[in-house]
Write a protein that holds these residues in place. Structure first.
Motif, mmCIF file in Angstrom:
data_model
loop_
_atom_site.group_PDB
_atom_site.id
_atom_site.type_symbol
_atom_site.label_atom_id
_atom_site.label_comp_id
_atom_site.label_asym_id
_atom_site.label_seq_id
_atom_site.Cartn_x
_atom_site.Cartn_y
_atom_site.Cartn_z
ATOM 1 N N ARG A 16 0.818 -1.213 0.000
ATOM 2 C CA ARG A 16 0.000 0.000 0.000
ATOM 3 C C ARG A 16 0.851 1.261 0.000
ATOM 4 N NH1 ARG A 16 -4.324 -2.274 -1.987
ATOM 5 N NH2 ARG A 16 -5.118 -3.952 -0.668
ATOM 6 N N SER A 17 2.027 1.187 0.655
ATOM 7 C CA SER A 17 2.878 2.370 0.750
ATOM 8 C C SER A 17 4.042 2.352 -0.227
ATOM 9 C CB SER A 17 3.422 2.485 2.183
ATOM 10 O OG SER A 17 4.174 1.332 2.515
ATOM 11 N N ALA A 18 4.151 1.263 -1.004
ATOM 12 C CA ALA A 18 5.287 1.143 -1.911
ATOM 13 C C ALA A 18 5.113 2.030 -3.134
ATOM 14 C CB ALA A 18 5.452 -0.317 -2.351
ATOM 15 N N SER A 19 6.241 2.474 -3.669
ATOM 16 C CA SER A 19 6.215 3.273 -4.889
ATOM 17 C C SER A 19 6.049 2.353 -6.092
ATOM 18 C CB SER A 19 7.526 4.042 -5.026
ATOM 19 O OG SER A 19 8.609 3.143 -5.256
ATOM 20 N N PRO A 20 5.661 2.892 -7.235
ATOM 21 C CA PRO A 20 5.561 2.061 -8.444
ATOM 22 C C PRO A 20 6.875 1.362 -8.780
ATOM 23 C CG PRO A 20 4.432 4.142 -8.767
ATOM 24 C CD PRO A 20 5.136 4.257 -7.446
ATOM 25 N N ALA A 21 8.001 2.043 -8.542
ATOM 26 C CA ALA A 21 9.296 1.426 -8.825
ATOM 27 C C ALA A 21 9.540 0.227 -7.912
ATOM 28 C CB ALA A 21 10.415 2.449 -8.651
ATOM 29 N N ASP A 22 9.159 0.371 -6.632
ATOM 30 C CA ASP A 22 9.295 -0.746 -5.696
ATOM 31 C C ASP A 22 8.465 -1.936 -6.140
ATOM 32 O OD1 ASP A 22 11.052 0.548 -4.010
ATOM 33 O OD2 ASP A 22 9.470 1.323 -2.695
ATOM 34 N N LEU A 23 7.229 -1.660 -6.529
ATOM 35 C CA LEU A 23 6.345 -2.742 -6.954
ATOM 36 C C LEU A 23 6.906 -3.464 -8.165
ATOM 37 C CD1 LEU A 23 2.856 -1.041 -6.533
ATOM 38 C CD2 LEU A 23 3.905 -2.776 -5.037
ATOM 39 N N ARG A 24 7.434 -2.710 -9.121
ATOM 40 C CA ARG A 24 8.014 -3.342 -10.313
ATOM 41 C C ARG A 24 9.206 -4.224 -9.934
ATOM 42 N NH1 ARG A 24 7.011 1.767 -12.614
ATOM 43 N NH2 ARG A 24 9.183 2.400 -12.213
ATOM 44 N N ARG A 25 10.032 -3.710 -9.022
ATOM 45 C CA ARG A 25 11.217 -4.471 -8.614
ATOM 46 C C ARG A 25 10.810 -5.744 -7.874
ATOM 47 N NH1 ARG A 25 13.102 -0.903 -5.875
ATOM 48 N NH2 ARG A 25 13.009 -1.671 -3.710
ATOM 49 N N TRP A 26 9.822 -5.618 -6.982
ATOM 50 C CA TRP A 26 9.374 -6.796 -6.233
ATOM 51 C C TRP A 26 8.772 -7.843 -7.160
ATOM 52 C CZ3 TRP A 26 6.339 -3.943 -1.766
ATOM 53 C CH2 TRP A 26 7.246 -3.183 -1.013
ATOM 54 N N ARG A 27 8.024 -7.392 -8.150
ATOM 55 C CA ARG A 27 7.443 -8.346 -9.107
ATOM 56 C C ARG A 27 8.541 -9.065 -9.888
ATOM 57 N NH1 ARG A 27 3.510 -3.730 -10.598
ATOM 58 N NH2 ARG A 27 1.720 -4.100 -9.208
ATOM 59 N N GLN A 28 9.617 -8.328 -10.212
ATOM 60 C CA GLN A 28 10.718 -8.971 -10.929
ATOM 61 C C GLN A 28 11.438 -9.958 -10.030
ATOM 62 O OE1 GLN A 28 11.380 -8.508 -14.338
ATOM 63 N NE2 GLN A 28 12.451 -10.422 -13.832
ATOM 64 N N TYR A 29 11.634 -9.583 -8.756
ATOM 65 C CA TYR A 29 12.229 -10.519 -7.804
ATOM 66 C C TYR A 29 11.382 -11.784 -7.714
ATOM 67 C CZ TYR A 29 15.291 -6.828 -5.866
ATOM 68 O OH TYR A 29 16.231 -5.857 -5.678
ATOM 69 N N LEU A 30 10.073 -11.605 -7.640
ATOM 70 C CA LEU A 30 9.159 -12.739 -7.544
ATOM 71 C C LEU A 30 9.310 -13.649 -8.754
ATOM 72 C CD1 LEU A 30 6.744 -14.231 -6.275
ATOM 73 C CD2 LEU A 30 5.238 -12.599 -7.449
ATOM 74 N N ALA A 31 9.338 -13.041 -9.934
ATOM 75 C CA ALA A 31 9.476 -13.833 -11.156
ATOM 76 C C ALA A 31 10.814 -14.572 -11.188
ATOM 77 C CB ALA A 31 9.344 -12.923 -12.372
ATOM 78 N N ASP A 32 11.888 -13.893 -10.772
ATOM 79 C CA ASP A 32 13.203 -14.524 -10.786
ATOM 80 C C ASP A 32 13.285 -15.674 -9.785
ATOM 81 O OD1 ASP A 32 14.111 -12.871 -12.777
ATOM 82 O OD2 ASP A 32 15.067 -11.433 -11.412
ATOM 83 N N GLU A 33 12.690 -15.501 -8.614
ATOM 84 C CA GLU A 33 12.713 -16.579 -7.618
ATOM 85 C C GLU A 33 11.975 -17.805 -8.150
ATOM 86 O OE1 GLU A 33 14.457 -16.772 -5.135
ATOM 87 O OE2 GLU A 33 14.872 -14.789 -4.329
ATOM 88 N N ARG A 34 10.836 -17.569 -8.805
ATOM 89 C CA ARG A 34 10.094 -18.694 -9.379
ATOM 90 C C ARG A 34 10.918 -19.395 -10.456
ATOM 91 N NH1 ARG A 34 4.237 -15.535 -9.848
ATOM 92 N NH2 ARG A 34 3.424 -16.202 -7.804
ATOM 93 N N ALA A 35 11.587 -18.588 -11.290
ATOM 94 C CA ALA A 35 12.387 -19.170 -12.366
ATOM 95 C C ALA A 35 13.580 -19.948 -11.810
ATOM 96 C CB ALA A 35 12.865 -18.067 -13.310
ATOM 97 N N GLU A 36 14.236 -19.411 -10.776
ATOM 98 C CA GLU A 36 15.380 -20.101 -10.189
ATOM 99 C C GLU A 36 14.956 -21.405 -9.520
ATOM 100 O OE1 GLU A 36 17.362 -17.342 -7.643
ATOM 101 O OE2 GLU A 36 17.831 -15.958 -9.289
ATOM 102 N N ALA A 37 13.808 -21.379 -8.849
ATOM 103 C CA ALA A 37 13.308 -22.621 -8.244
ATOM 104 C C ALA A 37 13.050 -23.667 -9.317
ATOM 105 C CB ALA A 37 12.028 -22.339 -7.457
ATOM 106 N N ALA A 38 12.511 -23.226 -10.459
ATOM 107 C CA ALA A 38 12.259 -24.158 -11.562
ATOM 108 C C ALA A 38 13.558 -24.727 -12.109
ATOM 109 C CB ALA A 38 11.481 -23.444 -12.669
ATOM 110 N N VAL A 39 14.612 -23.889 -12.175
ATOM 111 C CA VAL A 39 15.918 -24.360 -12.648
ATOM 112 C C VAL A 39 16.428 -25.483 -11.754
ATOM 113 C CG1 VAL A 39 18.363 -23.733 -12.856
ATOM 114 C CG2 VAL A 39 16.610 -22.234 -13.804
ATOM 115 N N TYR A 40 16.359 -25.272 -10.438
ATOM 116 C CA TYR A 40 16.859 -26.295 -9.518
ATOM 117 C C TYR A 40 16.029 -27.568 -9.587
ATOM 118 C CZ TYR A 40 19.884 -22.711 -7.542
ATOM 119 O OH TYR A 40 20.845 -21.745 -7.369
ATOM 120 N N ARG A 41 14.721 -27.425 -9.770
ATOM 121 C CA ARG A 41 13.895 -28.630 -9.892
ATOM 122 C C ARG A 41 14.221 -29.386 -11.177
ATOM 123 N NH1 ARG A 41 9.863 -25.362 -7.290
ATOM 124 N NH2 ARG A 41 9.200 -24.519 -9.311
ATOM 125 N N ASP A 42 14.461 -28.638 -12.263
ATOM 126 C CA ASP A 42 14.818 -29.294 -13.522
ATOM 127 C C ASP A 42 16.164 -30.005 -13.406
ATOM 128 O OD1 ASP A 42 12.512 -28.554 -14.879
ATOM 129 O OD2 ASP A 42 13.339 -26.641 -15.523
#
Length: 368
Positions: A16-42
């Motif tokens: 609620r208090s995050a800036s648009p830049a923060d939200l974009r960065r957090w979404r990218q972190y989220l996507a990268d964490e999901r992708a890295e987890a998939a790499v390790y599972r593969d």
């Protein structure tokens, strides 16, 4: 006492208090964490035993980091985003190859974690990522150690052929020699270098095998144990010669003589460390072919009839691409930065070729 429940809209104060830049960065972190987890599972899907368990545990850790960003984003997580191009590339390799090269890339990905400098990531997450880097480094090291010596010899042998024969061809060409002379020199350089590499490897491997044979204990000595004089110290002397302290050697000798049929005379620790070295002829043949595979590339334009500056440019481009490839492979084997080491390999190769080209021009002019 009655507890007061916060309204649902206040359940995710960070978003609620995050800036648009923060939200974009957090979404990218989220996507990268999901992708890295998939790499390790593969990667885990291509492993068994302990390595599989370790990789699955890494994937679980990345999932915990994923949950952190989900909690901070709340209802502003948005649609699932794709991971970074680098992470997706590593994922593609993990799904289709699952080799040590993927682990080396994953190691570098962990090393680039931005969490240590991001106030919105926890100290635990930053520590996790650093430890993950070391875990993946250890797994990659296992893979590198499993790589056969022949594979490494292939990369370095081909690189030697590329640089040496490109330098030779450019030097001869710069001297003003005819196309036929350049071609003949290139073929001669290929054969001379490949034969030299093969002969050197043969002598090296044969010498190593002979050294190992001379250092290998005689297995027949074990059969003589029951006949040793228990009051003498010959067996203790053997253990002392193999590096044991006197008291330890005496105790070991007594223990062995008490059960001579059950206690084999162990080989020395130094001997146990040696690895199989293969045959001299096989190593020589491999070195010959590896060097020749690189040395043939600078000669190809002349074999196809190109002449002069056109042949030199084409040879330079072909060899340049090959140098970039071998540099990147060496980087992945050593855990270095692929682009940096590829460019370094290219610079060294072109540097050597430039020097011989200038020398060829100098001697060509002086003899004209």
């Amino acid at each position: 006492m009655t507890m007061t429940h916060l309204p649902k809209s206040d359940a995710t104060p960070a978003s609620r208090s995050a800036s648009p830049a923060d939200l974009r960065r957090w979404r990218q972190y989220l996507a990268d964490e999901r992708a890295e987890a998939a790499v390790y599972r593969d990667l885990a899907g291509r492993r068994t035993g302990e390595e599989r368990e370790i990789l699955l545990a890494l994937a679980e850790a990345e999932t915990r980091h994923e949950q952190h960003w989900l909690d901070k984003l709340g209802d502003k997580a948005g649609k699932p985003r794709r991971g970074s191009l680098r992470t997706r590339f590593v994922g593609f390799l993990a799904r289709h190859f699952g080799s040590v090269f993927v682990l080396a890339l994953a190691q570098r990905a962990e090393a680039r974690s931005p969490y240590a400098g991001d106030a919105h990531a926890t100290a635990t997450m930053a520590a996790d990522e650093q430890i993950h880097e070391e875990i993946v480094r250890a797994l990659a090291t296992r893979g590198r150690n499993r790589l056969s010596g022949s594979f490494r010899a292939a990369v370095f042998g081909a690189n030697d052929g590329l640089v040496s024969n490109l330098s030779l061809v450019m030097g001869i060409s710069a001297s003003g020699a005819s196309n036929a002379v350049v071609l003949l020199s290139g073929v001669a350089g290929l054969l001379a270098g490949a034969l030299s590499m093969g002969a050197g490897e043969y002598v090296s491997v044969r010498s190593q095998r002979e050294l190992l044979e001379a250092s290998t204990p005689n297995e027949d000595a074990h059969a003589r144990l029951p006949h040793l004089n228990g009051d003498a110290n010959e067996l203790a002397l053997l253990y002392r010669a193999r590096g044991m302290a006197e008291d330890e050697a005496n105790a070991k000798a007594v223990e062995t003589l008490q059960s001579p049929h059950e206690k084999p005379i162990v080989t020395s620790p130094e001997h146990d460390k040696h690895e199989a070295v293969g045959t001299g002829l096989g190593a020589a043949t491999s070195s010959f072919l590896f060097f020749a595979s690189g040395a043939i590339l600078p000669v190809l334009p002349y074999l196809f009839g190109l002449e002069g500056i056109t042949a030199l440019v084409v040879a330079g481009i072909i060899v340049g691409l090959a140098l970039l490839t071998t540099g990147a492979i060496v980087a992945l084997l050593s855990g270095g930065a692929p682009l940096k080491m590829a460019l370094r390999q290219l610079t060294i190769g072109y540097g050597a070729a430039t020097v011989t080209y200038l020398l060829g021009m100098l001697f060509g002019t002086s003899t004209a």
